[in-house]
Write an enzyme that holds these catalytic residues in place. Structure first.
Site, short mmCIF file in Angstrom:
data_model
loop_
_atom_site.label_atom_id
_atom_site.label_comp_id
_atom_site.label_asym_id
_atom_site.label_seq_id
_atom_site.Cartn_x
_atom_site.Cartn_y
_atom_site.Cartn_z
N MET A 215 -8.20 0.09 1.18
CA MET A 215 -7.44 -0.64 2.21
C MET A 215 -7.42 0.13 3.53
O MET A 215 -7.47 -0.47 4.60
CB MET A 215 -6.01 -0.93 1.74
CG MET A 215 -5.94 -1.92 0.60
SD MET A 215 -6.83 -3.47 0.89
CE MET A 215 -5.98 -4.09 2.32
N CYS B 12 0.84 -1.21 0.00
CA CYS B 12 0.00 0.00 0.00
C CYS B 12 0.87 1.25 0.00
O CYS B 12 1.91 1.29 0.66
CB CYS B 12 -0.91 0.02 1.23
SG CYS B 12 -2.31 -1.07 1.09
N ASP C 130 -10.52 -6.95 22.06
CA ASP C 130 -9.49 -6.90 23.10
C ASP C 130 -10.03 -6.37 24.42
O ASP C 130 -9.70 -6.89 25.48
CB ASP C 130 -8.31 -6.04 22.64
CG ASP C 130 -7.25 -5.90 23.72
OD1 ASP C 130 -6.74 -6.95 24.17
OD2 ASP C 130 -6.96 -4.76 24.13
#
Length: 172
Positions: A128, A91, A143
Site C-alpha cells: 500500500m 493500514c 496538478d
C-alpha cells in the site's frame, strides 16, 4: 436522505481466501500483526501519466510555470509513502527503511513512467505504501501541468513486485 447500514451478514461459505480486514460479523477491522515476525519486505509499484509531447517537453526542459515537476512529484511520492496509514484507514503505521520514487519521461508514451520502491523490516508488507507513493506522485504531476493540458491521464497504477512475508514473492 442518509442510508441505513446494511444488516446483511457475509456468507460463511468457504469459497476462497478470507478477507483479512473483515471481522466475523462483517465489520472493518485492522489486522492484528503482533504475533507476526519482523522480516524484510519490499514492494514495487508503477503507473503512468500520459500527456501531449508538447507538455512533456515543457516538463523535461524545466519550464513549467509551477517549477520542477519531476522533483516535486518525487518528493510528494516519498512523503505519501510515509503517511499511508493516515490516508488508508486500516493500514498499519510503519517505520519505513527506504522509499525511492523514480520518474522517467518517455517520449513514446508520451508521458512519464512513475515507479516507487518501498522497503521495511516489519510484521506487515508495504504494498500500500508503494501504491500510495505512485498515486500521489502521479497526482502531483497532474496538478502541476493541468493548467497547460486538461487531457492528462493517469493510468496503469499497479503492484509490480512484492518480496517477503508469508505469501512470499509476487511479480506481475
Amino acid at each position: 436522505m442518509a442510508r441505513k447500514p446494511s444488516k446483511t451478514r457475509p456468507s460463511k461459505a468457504k469459497s476462497g481466501p478470507a478477507l483479512t480486514h473483515i471481522g466475523a460479523t462483517g465489520e472493518a477491522r485492522m489486522v492484528d500483526v503482533s504475533d507476526k515476525p519482523a522480516t524484510e519486505r519490499l514492494a514495487v509499484a508503477e503507473g503512468r501519466v500520459l500527456m501531449t509531447r508538447a507538455t512533456l517537453d515543457l516538463i523535461v526542459s524545466g519550464n513549467a510555470k509551477k517549477g520542477d515537476v519531476l522533483g516535486t512529484a518525487r518528493i510528494a511520492g516519498i512523503m505519501a509513502a510515509k503517511r499511508t496509514s493516515e490516508l488508508i484507514p486500516l493500514c498499519h503505521p510503519l517505520a519505513l527503511s527506504k522509499v525511492t520514487v523514480d520518474i522517467e519521461p518517455d517520449a513514446k508514451l508520451p508521458g512519464c513512467l512513475v515507479r516507487a520502491s518501498v522497503k521495511v523490516t516489519g510484521p506487515t508488507g508495504v504494498e500500500m505504501e508503494a501504491l500510495t507513493a505512485v498515486s500521489v506522485a502521479c497526482l502531483t504531476i497532474y496538478d502541476m501541468i493541468k493548467a497547460v493540458e486538461r487531457g492528462v491521464r493517469i493510468e496503469g497504477i499497479h503492484l509490480v513486485e512484492k518480496l517477503g512475508g508469508k505469501s512470499g514473492h509476487y511479480r506481475a
